[in-house]
Design a protein around this motif. Sequence first.
Motif, PDB file in Angstrom:
ATOM      1  N   UNK A   4     -53.278  10.995  13.628  1.00 13.09           N
ATOM      2  CA  UNK A   4     -51.855  10.875  13.978  1.00 13.09           C
ATOM      3  C   UNK A   4     -51.542   9.496  14.547  1.00 13.09           C
ATOM      4  N   UNK A   5     -52.469   8.960  15.338  1.00  9.31           N
ATOM      5  CA  UNK A   5     -52.267   7.617  15.894  1.00  9.31           C
ATOM      6  C   UNK A   5     -52.280   6.567  14.788  1.00  9.31           C
ATOM      7  N   UNK A   6     -53.159   6.768  13.825  1.00 11.87           N
ATOM      8  CA  UNK A   6     -53.224   5.850  12.693  1.00 11.87           C
ATOM      9  C   UNK A   6     -51.914   5.867  11.914  1.00 11.87           C
ATOM     10  N   UNK A   7     -51.406   7.063  11.646  1.00  8.31           N
ATOM     11  CA  UNK A   7     -50.148   7.158  10.916  1.00  8.31           C
ATOM     12  C   UNK A   7     -49.002   6.533  11.702  1.00  8.31           C
ATOM     13  N   UNK A   8     -48.996   6.762  13.001  1.00  6.79           N
ATOM     14  CA  UNK A   8     -47.932   6.199  13.836  1.00  6.79           C
ATOM     15  C   UNK A   8     -47.953   4.676  13.779  1.00  6.79           C
ATOM     16  N   UNK A   9     -49.152   4.100  13.786  1.00  8.22           N
ATOM     17  CA  UNK A   9     -49.272   2.640  13.722  1.00  8.22           C
ATOM     18  C   UNK A   9     -48.892   2.102  12.359  1.00  8.22           C
ATOM     19  N   UNK A  10     -48.941   2.951  11.341  1.00  7.49           N
ATOM     20  CA  UNK A  10     -48.604   2.542   9.985  1.00  7.49           C
ATOM     21  C   UNK A  10     -47.177   2.902   9.597  1.00  7.49           C
ATOM     22  N   UNK A  11     -46.332   3.084  10.584  1.00 11.99           N
ATOM     23  CA  UNK A  11     -44.939   3.390  10.292  1.00 11.99           C
ATOM     24  C   UNK A  11     -44.680   4.859  10.055  1.00 11.99           C
ATOM     25  N   UNK A  12     -45.676   5.718  10.316  1.00 10.99           N
ATOM     26  CA  UNK A  12     -45.486   7.166  10.220  1.00 10.99           C
ATOM     27  C   UNK A  12     -46.005   7.785   8.951  1.00 10.99           C
ATOM     28  N   UNK A  13     -46.377   6.972   7.951  1.00  7.19           N
ATOM     29  CA  UNK A  13     -46.848   7.523   6.681  1.00  7.19           C
ATOM     30  C   UNK A  13     -48.016   6.707   6.152  1.00  7.19           C
ATOM     31  N   UNK A  14     -48.763   7.316   5.245  1.00 13.40           N
ATOM     32  CA  UNK A  14     -49.840   6.596   4.567  1.00 13.40           C
ATOM     33  C   UNK A  14     -50.272   7.392   3.349  1.00 13.40           C
ATOM     34  N   UNK A  15     -50.815   6.682   2.376  1.00  9.90           N
ATOM     35  CA  UNK A  15     -51.382   7.337   1.205  1.00  9.90           C
ATOM     36  C   UNK A  15     -52.837   7.694   1.476  1.00  9.90           C
ATOM     37  N   UNK A  41     -46.082  15.376   2.246  1.00 12.01           N
ATOM     38  CA  UNK A  41     -44.716  15.443   1.728  1.00 12.01           C
ATOM     39  C   UNK A  41     -44.648  15.066   0.250  1.00 12.01           C
ATOM     40  N   UNK A  42     -45.775  14.617  -0.277  1.00  8.84           N
ATOM     41  CA  UNK A  42     -45.894  14.311  -1.689  1.00  8.84           C
ATOM     42  C   UNK A  42     -47.371  14.231  -2.014  1.00  8.84           C
ATOM     43  N   UNK A  43     -47.749  14.540  -3.205  1.00  9.57           N
ATOM     44  CA  UNK A  43     -49.167  14.530  -3.539  1.00  9.57           C
ATOM     45  C   UNK A  43     -49.792  13.173  -3.201  1.00  9.57           C
ATOM     46  N   UNK A  44     -50.822  13.227  -2.356  1.00  8.55           N
ATOM     47  CA  UNK A  44     -51.526  12.003  -1.976  1.00  8.55           C
ATOM     48  C   UNK A  44     -50.842  11.184  -0.913  1.00  8.55           C
ATOM     49  N   UNK A  45     -49.787  11.721  -0.289  1.00  9.03           N
ATOM     50  CA  UNK A  45     -49.051  10.986   0.744  1.00  9.03           C
ATOM     51  C   UNK A  45     -48.814  11.893   1.942  1.00  9.03           C
ATOM     52  N   UNK A  46     -49.083  11.362   3.126  1.00  9.12           N
ATOM     53  CA  UNK A  46     -49.024  12.160   4.346  1.00  9.12           C
ATOM     54  C   UNK A  46     -48.192  11.440   5.398  1.00  9.12           C
ATOM     55  N   UNK A  47     -47.647  12.265   6.296  1.00  8.61           N
ATOM     56  CA  UNK A  47     -46.836  11.706   7.370  1.00  8.61           C
ATOM     57  C   UNK A  47     -46.824  12.588   8.578  1.00  8.61           C
ATOM     58  N   UNK A  48     -46.146  12.123   9.600  1.00  6.01           N
ATOM     59  CA  UNK A  48     -46.004  12.899  10.825  1.00  6.01           C
ATOM     60  C   UNK A  48     -44.875  13.911  10.650  1.00  6.01           C
ATOM     61  N   UNK A  50     -41.557  15.964  10.939  1.00  2.86           N
ATOM     62  CA  UNK A  50     -40.191  15.647  11.360  1.00  2.86           C
ATOM     63  C   UNK A  50     -40.011  14.139  11.591  1.00  2.86           C
ATOM     64  N   UNK A  51     -40.651  13.342  10.762  1.00  2.00           N
ATOM     65  CA  UNK A  51     -40.531  11.891  10.862  1.00  2.00           C
ATOM     66  C   UNK A  51     -39.411  11.417   9.931  1.00  2.00           C
ATOM     67  N   UNK A  52     -38.326  10.845  10.486  1.00  2.00           N
ATOM     68  CA  UNK A  52     -37.190  10.436   9.648  1.00  2.00           C
ATOM     69  C   UNK A  52     -37.282   8.988   9.166  1.00  2.00           C
ATOM     70  N   UNK A  53     -38.448   8.369   9.255  1.00  2.00           N
ATOM     71  CA  UNK A  53     -38.550   6.938   8.971  1.00  2.00           C
ATOM     72  C   UNK A  53     -38.193   6.620   7.519  1.00  2.00           C
ATOM     73  N   UNK A  54     -37.748   5.384   7.322  1.00  2.00           N
ATOM     74  CA  UNK A  54     -37.427   4.935   5.968  1.00  2.00           C
ATOM     75  C   UNK A  54     -38.694   4.845   5.126  1.00  2.00           C
ATOM     76  N   UNK A  55     -39.830   4.649   5.766  1.00  2.00           N
ATOM     77  CA  UNK A  55     -41.084   4.600   5.007  1.00  2.00           C
ATOM     78  C   UNK A  55     -41.354   5.934   4.327  1.00  2.00           C
ATOM     79  N   UNK A  56     -41.129   7.000   5.067  1.00  2.00           N
ATOM     80  CA  UNK A  56     -41.345   8.316   4.476  1.00  2.00           C
ATOM     81  C   UNK A  56     -40.351   8.551   3.335  1.00  2.00           C
ATOM     82  N   UNK A  57     -39.111   8.165   3.560  1.00  2.00           N
ATOM     83  CA  UNK A  57     -38.108   8.347   2.510  1.00  2.00           C
ATOM     84  C   UNK A  57     -38.503   7.579   1.252  1.00  2.00           C
TER      85      UNK A  57
END
Length: 278
Positions: A4-15, A41-48, A50-57
Motif C-alpha cells: 500500500x505504501x508503494x502504491x501511495x508513492x506511485x500516485x495510488x496505482x501501478x501495473x 480495477x483492471x486486469x494487471x492494474x492495481x490501486x488503493x 476508493x482512490x479518485x486519482x487521475x492516474x487510476x482514471x
Amino acid sequence: MKLTSFLSARGGTAATAGILRAGFSRRDIDRALAAGAIVRFRRGHYGLPQDPSTYRAARELKGLLTCISAAPSYGLWTLVPAQTLHLCLGHRAVPAGAVVHGRCRHARHDWLPVAGLADVLLHALHCLPELQALVMVQCAVGRGDISLEFLRGKLGGNRNGRARSVLDLVIPRADSLLEVLANTAFRRAGLHLRRHVQIPGVGEVDFLIEDCLVVETDGETHLEPLQVKKDRWRNNASVVGGYLVLRFGYADVVHHPERMVAEVLAVLELWRRGAFHP
C-alpha cells in the motif's frame, strides 16, 4: 515497505510488472487483495481502495494523461488546474467529458500512466489558451528539461503557427510564472524593459522599465513576515537610489494584467511630465 505504501508513492496505482520489479511477489498482491488493502480495477492494474486519482482514471481508460492533466506529474507551472481529463488513448472510444489528444510520439513516463514530457508540451501548445501553455513550456525549458529548439523542430508548417508563436514568448530565465506573464504583458504594451537587473544597494530586481521604474512581481513567499521586511527595505533603497517602484501580486499579474500595465503607463507618464522631479 508495504504494498500500500508503494502504491501511495506511485500516485495510488501501478501495473503488475511495476509491482514485481519493486520486489513484491504475486503472493503479496493476492494477500493485499484478500485483505481489501488494494483493489484490481483492471486486469494487471492495481490501486488503493476508493482512490479518485487521475492516474487510476487513466489506467481504467487504458490511456495516458497528457496536456494540463499531466502537468503535476512533471511539476510544471499551471494557471488553473485541469477541469477535465486530457488523455492519449490507443483506441477510438472517447470517454464522456474527456479531452482526447493525438497519439503519443515520444517515450512515455517511466512508471506513471502519463505521456512523455515532449508530448505533454506539444499537446498543451495545440490545446490550451496561449498563456496557460506558455507557463508550462517556460517551466520545462527554464529547468533544462527540454529545449526550445527541440519543440520548434516538432512544430513545422503553417498549421503549427499558433503553437510556434507561444514559443516566441518564452524568456531565458523566469523565476516564477508571474515573471513570464508580466514580461509578456509589458512587451505587448511596447515598453522598453530589462529583466533581472542588478541595482547597487538594492540587489537584483525583476524588471527595470524605461530605466527609471523598478517593477517587482510578488508570489506567496513575499507575504511572509521576513520577506515583507526585506521588500520594504529594498523599496526604500530603490527610491533612495533614484528609482520609482511598483509591486504587483499574483492577482494583479494573472487576473488583471491590463490594470497592471495601465498603472505602469500612468507612472511613466507622470515621470515624463516631471511629476517626480524637483
